[in-house]
Structure formats: structure tokens, C-alpha cells
Design an enzyme around this catalytic site. Structure first.
Site, short mmCIF file in Angstrom:
data_model
loop_
_atom_site.label_atom_id
_atom_site.label_comp_id
_atom_site.label_asym_id
_atom_site.label_seq_id
_atom_site.Cartn_x
_atom_site.Cartn_y
_atom_site.Cartn_z
N HIS A 1 -7.89 -2.83 1.60
CA HIS A 1 -7.16 -3.91 0.94
C HIS A 1 -6.24 -4.64 1.92
O HIS A 1 -5.90 -5.80 1.70
CB HIS A 1 -6.34 -3.36 -0.23
CG HIS A 1 -7.16 -3.02 -1.43
ND1 HIS A 1 -7.67 -3.99 -2.27
CD2 HIS A 1 -7.59 -1.83 -1.92
CE1 HIS A 1 -8.36 -3.41 -3.25
NE2 HIS A 1 -8.34 -2.10 -3.05
N GLN B 1 0.83 -1.20 0.00
CA GLN B 1 0.00 0.00 0.00
C GLN B 1 0.87 1.25 0.00
O GLN B 1 0.56 2.24 -0.67
CB GLN B 1 -0.94 -0.01 1.21
CG GLN B 1 -1.96 1.11 1.22
CD GLN B 1 -2.97 0.99 0.09
OE1 GLN B 1 -3.23 -0.08 -0.42
NE2 GLN B 1 -3.54 2.12 -0.30
N ASP C 1 -10.79 -5.00 -6.01
CA ASP C 1 -11.02 -4.13 -7.16
C ASP C 1 -11.22 -5.03 -8.37
O ASP C 1 -10.42 -5.94 -8.62
CB ASP C 1 -9.83 -3.20 -7.40
CG ASP C 1 -9.67 -2.15 -6.32
OD1 ASP C 1 -10.61 -1.95 -5.53
OD2 ASP C 1 -8.59 -1.53 -6.25
N GLU D 1 -15.78 5.12 -6.36
CA GLU D 1 -15.01 4.04 -6.98
C GLU D 1 -15.97 2.94 -7.39
O GLU D 1 -16.37 2.11 -6.57
CB GLU D 1 -13.93 3.50 -6.02
CG GLU D 1 -12.85 4.52 -5.69
CD GLU D 1 -11.68 3.91 -4.95
OE1 GLU D 1 -11.73 2.70 -4.60
OE2 GLU D 1 -10.70 4.64 -4.70
N HIS E 1 -14.63 -0.90 -6.70
CA HIS E 1 -14.16 -1.40 -5.40
C HIS E 1 -15.32 -2.03 -4.64
O HIS E 1 -16.30 -1.36 -4.30
CB HIS E 1 -13.56 -0.23 -4.60
CG HIS E 1 -13.02 -0.62 -3.26
ND1 HIS E 1 -11.66 -0.66 -2.99
CD2 HIS E 1 -13.63 -0.98 -2.11
CE1 HIS E 1 -11.47 -1.01 -1.73
NE2 HIS E 1 -12.67 -1.22 -1.18
#
Length: 249
Positions: free
Chosen positions: A104, A76, A111, A161, A164
Site C-alpha cells: 500500500h 501503515q 483493497d 486475501e 487485495h
């Protein structure tokens, strides 16, 4: 006492943990993460199995591709640094979670992208039509939610998003969809239903569910449920959410 309530990880694990800039990840994942078939993308074992089952049932396998799943903190951080360098601060803060504050890192987020050749890793195409919309509409039945919908940016702190998705489990995904709630709102909403007060009762499919909130300081006084089917999840904020599967009448 249930091991989740008694364990040192307590409120920081479970399918309903809230992860955002105000509530960072305390444990990157308490469950093993496994690769999705034909991919290096990984999810927690249950979420991976449900996603694969869903794609198969909908006939979407091969048309919808996993783009990014479980990430370690270092991954990340690398994504954040690369985006800051390549796209700038404004873009990065909209579309990339701060290291330590990304869903995540839980192994519960995925995703997805439409299989159309080259896929943008940060913003994969997942349109509101065709096979992607069919997946999106069915997702709550399988325990997945579109985590960052349009119109909720001020609540989630993340830009819209479309790609996601987050596994929260059944029946919570259906309830959130019915009430047009994002996870931040749902976690707060459930506090209206304490263990020793009226519980939230919802029917999803033909199965009635009973849900209540248990503050962390009351965990030692949690009564053993008489239902053989119940689940306890921390909320990563201040307590636990208990979900009971009730017998149909």
C-alpha cells in the site's frame, strides 16, 4: 541511458517492484497518487485510471468499492498498532504488513470490498462469486493481479486475501495468471531471460511481448531498444525488467 536506469532510485521504482518483509519499500511512491472518483482512496495515477476504466467496462461501479489504497508509512504504522491492540499479534501478522513492508505504500495496491453496507477495513468481503468474481477473472487483462491467493501463503508471507489487488501492468498480469505465479515467483522466473540470452516472448491478446531481466550492475551497459514502445521497471531486489511491445506480424 534511460532515466530509470541512470537515476538514484534505480531498482526501487516501477510497476514490478516486489515489496514484502524481505524487500521493504525504499520509496513510498515515485509517481503522484490521485483519489478514485467519489472516494478518498488514492492510487498511482496510471493504476487509478486503469481501475476506473475496468470498473466502468464491467459495469461494477457502485457494486465494488475501494476500501484502502495508498498509505503513508505513518498510516501503515497506525493500522499495525491498532490491529495489534484490537486483534492480537497472530491476526495482525497474518493480515497486516509490517510498516515499511506494505504494498500500500507504493500506491500500486488496492483493497476492494463488495458494497453491502458496513465494510471491514482489514478484511473486506470480496467473494468468489457474482460481480466480485467477474472482476477477479477480468483483472489480469487490465494489469491487476490478486496478490495473495490461497495456497501461496508460504511464498508471500501473507495470509490469503481475496480483496487485495496489485497493479503490475500488461502483459505481466496475464503471464502470472497463466503460470499461476505470485509476484515473488515471477520476479525470480524472469531471471532466466537475460538481456544477452533468450528473452521471454508471450502473446497477450493479439500483441506479442518480449521481456528480459537486467541485473543492476549491468545497467550501464544496457543497449538502447529499437522499439518505440518499451518499459523498464526495477524489481526492488537486484535489477530491472525490460518489456518490449513488438509489432504484430
Amino acid at each position: 541511458m534511460n532515466p530509470i536506469l541512470a537515476g538514484p532510485l534505480g531498482i526501487h521504482c516501477g510497476n514490478l517492484i516486489l515489496v514484502n518483509a524481505c524487500h521493504p519499500v525504499r520509496l513510498e511512491t515515485a509517481e503522484p497518487c490521485v483519489p478514485l472518483p467519489g472516494s478518498s482512496v488514492r492510487l498511482q495515477q496510471r493504476a487509478a485510471a486503469v481501475l476506473q476504466h475496468m470498473l466502468s467496462n464491467l459495469g461494477c461501479s457502485g457494486q465494488i468499492l475501494p476500501v484502502s489504497g495508498y498509505r503513508r508509512f505513518a498510516e501503515q504504522q497506525q493500522i499495525w498498532d491498532d490491529s495489534m491492540r484490537n486483534h492480537g499479534e497472530s491476526f495482525t501478522r497474518q493480515y497486516v504488513a509490517l510498516p515499511g513492508c506494505s504494498e500500500h505504500q507504493t500506491g500500486l495496491a488496492i483493497d476492494l470490498g463488495l458494497n453491502e453496507g458496513e465494510i471491514d477495513f482489514i478484511r473486506p468481503n470480496f467473494p468468489y462469486e457474482g460481480v466480485c468474481q467477474r472482476f477477479r477473472k477480468a483483472a489480469p487483462q487490465y494489469g491487476f493481479i490478486e496478490r495473495y491467493p490461497s495456497g501461496k501463503e508460504a511464498v508471500t508471507g501473507i495470509a490469503h486475501e481475496a480483496w487485495h489487488f496489485r497493479y503490475v501492468g500488461v502483459p505481466h498480469a496475464q503471464i502470472m495468471a497463466r503460470r499461476n505465479m505470485v509476484l515473488e515467483e515471477y520476479i525470480e522466473y524472469l531471471k532466466q531471460f537475460p538481456q544477452n540470452g533468450p528473452h521471454l516472448v508471450e502473446t497477450c491478446g493479439s500483441r506479442p511481448f518480449e521481456i528480459y531481466y537486467l541485473p543492476a550492475e549491468q545497467a550501464g551497459r544496457h543497449r538502447q531498444e529499437d522499439s518505440s514502445l518499451y518499459e523498464i521497471s526495477g524489481n526492488n531486489v537486484d535489477g530491472y525488467i525490460v518489456t518490449l511491445w513488438r509489432h504484430t506480424v
